[in-house]
Each structure stands twice: as C-alpha cells, then as structure tokens.
Design a protein around this motif. Structure first.
Motif, mmCIF file in Angstrom:
data_model
loop_
_atom_site.group_PDB
_atom_site.id
_atom_site.type_symbol
_atom_site.label_atom_id
_atom_site.label_comp_id
_atom_site.label_asym_id
_atom_site.label_seq_id
_atom_site.Cartn_x
_atom_site.Cartn_y
_atom_site.Cartn_z
ATOM 1 N N ASN A 7 -5.848 3.300 8.569
ATOM 2 C CA ASN A 7 -5.765 3.541 7.170
ATOM 3 C C ASN A 7 -5.687 2.595 6.243
ATOM 4 O O ASN A 7 -6.043 2.832 5.022
ATOM 5 C CB ASN A 7 -5.256 5.089 6.821
ATOM 6 C CG ASN A 7 -5.893 6.018 7.872
ATOM 7 O OD1 ASN A 7 -6.614 6.575 7.666
ATOM 8 N ND2 ASN A 7 -5.210 6.455 8.906
ATOM 9 N N ILE A 39 1.021 -1.256 0.026
ATOM 10 C CA ILE A 39 0.035 -0.140 0.032
ATOM 11 C C ILE A 39 0.985 1.181 -0.130
ATOM 12 O O ILE A 39 1.984 1.215 0.409
ATOM 13 C CB ILE A 39 -0.761 0.060 1.200
ATOM 14 C CG1 ILE A 39 -0.151 0.110 2.489
ATOM 15 C CG2 ILE A 39 -2.066 -1.292 1.135
ATOM 16 C CD1 ILE A 39 -1.198 0.668 3.740
ATOM 17 N N ASP A 40 0.037 2.389 -0.484
ATOM 18 C CA ASP A 40 1.074 3.533 -0.539
ATOM 19 C C ASP A 40 0.550 4.228 0.809
ATOM 20 O O ASP A 40 -0.638 4.277 1.250
ATOM 21 C CB ASP A 40 0.195 4.461 -1.648
ATOM 22 C CG ASP A 40 0.767 5.826 -1.860
ATOM 23 O OD1 ASP A 40 1.352 6.338 -0.993
ATOM 24 O OD2 ASP A 40 0.584 6.355 -2.976
ATOM 25 N N ALA A 41 1.510 4.576 1.682
ATOM 26 C CA ALA A 41 1.341 5.251 2.774
ATOM 27 C C ALA A 41 1.921 6.556 2.662
ATOM 28 O O ALA A 41 1.995 7.476 3.789
ATOM 29 C CB ALA A 41 2.302 4.516 3.982
ATOM 30 N N ALA A 76 -6.083 2.557 1.942
ATOM 31 C CA ALA A 76 -4.855 3.093 1.303
ATOM 32 C C ALA A 76 -5.001 2.339 -0.180
ATOM 33 O O ALA A 76 -5.093 1.239 -0.321
ATOM 34 C CB ALA A 76 -3.931 2.747 2.079
#
Ligand code: ZN
Length: 285
Positions: free
Chosen positions: A53, A24-26, A57
């Motif tokens: 989140n 995932i993009d954090a 995400a």
C-alpha cells in the motif's frame, strides 16, 4: 522501516518514511504504534501493509508536525553515566553496574516541539541519547537473546533540570520528568536499518555551538547488556523506551556551567536516526 507519528499533540496518526524519503500516512494500516502494536507482531504486519500500500498512500507534507515516534509507553527507563567520558566530566566513578532511573511518560513530546523550561527552573540542561524501543516483552532475558526483544532505535534528548535532579534530595526523577523533557524521534528505525548501534556518530548544538560530539561506541554498557540487565528487575513491555545515556558536553559539565534560557535553539542528531530541533521557551509563554 522508519516509523513516524504525525499530526496534532494527542491526535497523532501513524506514518512511515519511505526509502525515497517520502513521508506517508499509514492510518489505513489501522493501528497506532503502541504496546498492542509492538506486542502483536505489528512490525511484520506493517511491513506487509507497506509493501502492498505504500506507493498509493497519502503523502504527509514536510510542514506537518511530528509527534513522538511511539505512542506513550508504560515506562521510560534511563541509564545514567553510561559514557566513560561523561562520568569523568560529572566527577563520578565509572559505574560497576548500570545506574537506572525513570523519566515520566508524560515528558514525551515531538522531536521538534518547543522545550518548555519548567516553572522556577534555573538549570535546564540537554543530553543527546540513543533510545531503544522494546518490541517484545522482556523478562529475565539473556544478553544473547536481548536483541530479539528490541523493535529498533530512536533519537532522544534527555532534558534534565540539574538542581532538581541533584540538589533536592531523593531520586533523579524529579529533574527528568517535566513536560517536554523527552523529545523522541523524528522516527523509530527498525533494527534492520541500523547495522551496528554501537558505531553511530552523535552530536548536539546549542545556538549553533557544538556541545556534544561523540559516538555510541563510547557506551560502557551496550544494548544487549542493558536490555538483559533491566529485565532482571522489571518486565519491559512492547513499546517501552530505554534511553542509554549521554556523552560529554552537557551544560552542567562546562566551566562555568551553561543552562538553557528562552530562545535558545537545541539541535541534535544520531547517525541513521535523523535530527531534531527544540526551541526553548519559558513556562508561562
Ligand atoms: Zn540521560
């Protein structure tokens, strides 16, 4: 947690690999994985952010390039001859104290980026290593307290130009610091992911031929000793990398020695820390 950085070189964004394997993009967390992040209790804040989140995400697809799993640190400290077998292979005595040397931080690169064989190099070689990433500033820490200063661990290939390391005088740093000589990752595993850093299988192949095949149990100086020892000579800053030495099977130790050439494929891994793959290419290409 497993921390990744992804995207184009010098433009990487922070991300995570979730327990189900999804990347995932954090970026929405708001910080790269740098000195300020680690020093500001970033791992705890990131864990809280992920709990709230991660499920929603954006996914990072598997074709997206991974960068080094930490942003460029203040230093990369390396430990030489820290595997008893490797010391024997090199014809060196078992060191009484850890041998330390630096690697330039500009050598840092993504785990699957090409290895660029430096201009005029004849003896570019491989070294699979367990890397420690510092989480809290460490200055004169005891072995008992050392692990409190560790953020986690990552896979590292300590590429080395043997002629420049050993035949050109002075320090090893000349043979250790070329661009692309420090592929780090695929991910930074926080300490809770690794039950025992001294019981991890490690391996490296060149063109599919197994060249290194050992375990971190063979380390002479262990993680707490190394962090404590190095911190007697310098402050280790959050995000700094310590590369803890390599087991037998480097090209220099083969009879006859084998060094890398364009087109060679180097693959390596450490149990719990994933795998990486570098294809060698000439400097000019
Ligand atoms: Zn090394």
């Amino acid at each position: 947690m497993k921390l990744i950085r992804f995207g184009l070189p010098e433009q990487e964004k922070p991300g995570l690999i979730l327990p189900d394997g999804r990347r995932i993009d954090a970026s929405a967390f708001g910080s790269d994985y740098d000195e300020r992040f680690f020093g500001g209790d970033g791992l705890s804040r990131l864990a809280a952010w992920a709990a709230a989140n991660a499920a929603k995400a954006p996914t990072v697809d598997s074709a997206t390039r991974l960068g080094p799993c930490v942003a460029r640190p203040s230093k990369i400290v390396c430990v030489g001859l820290n595997y008893a077998d490797h010391a024997r292979e090199s014809g060196a005595e078992i060191p009484k104290e850890p041998i330390l040397f630096f690697k330039s931080t500009s050598s840092l690169t993504g785990p699957n980026d090409p290895l660029v064989i430096p201009k005029h190099s004849q003896k570019t070689d491989w070294e699979v290593e367990l890397a420690i990433v510092i989480g809290r500033k460490a200055s004169y820490v005891s072995e008992v307290d050392a692990l409190k200063h560790v953020a986690g661990y990552a896979l590292h290939n300590d590429y080395s130009e043997r002629a420049w390391q050993l035949e050109r005088g002075g320090q090893w740093v000349k043979g250790k610091s070329c661009d692309t000589f420090a592929p780090l990752g695929p991910f930074l595993a926080t300490q809770d992911e690794i039950a025992n850093p001294h019981a991890l299988a490690m391996w490296l192949t060149v063109n599919g031929v197994k060249r290194q095949n050992s375990t971190t149990a063979q380390m002479i100086f262990k993680v707490p000793q190394l962090v404590s020892y190095i911190s007697q000579f310098m402050s280790l800053l959050p995000g700094d990398v310590i590369s803890t030495g390599t087991p037998p099977g480097v090209g220099l130790g083969l009879k006859p020695p084998v060094f890398l050439k364009a087109g060679d494929v180097v693959e390596l891994g450490i149990e719990g820390l994933g795998q990486s793959r570098q294809v060698a290419q000439d400097w000019a290409s």
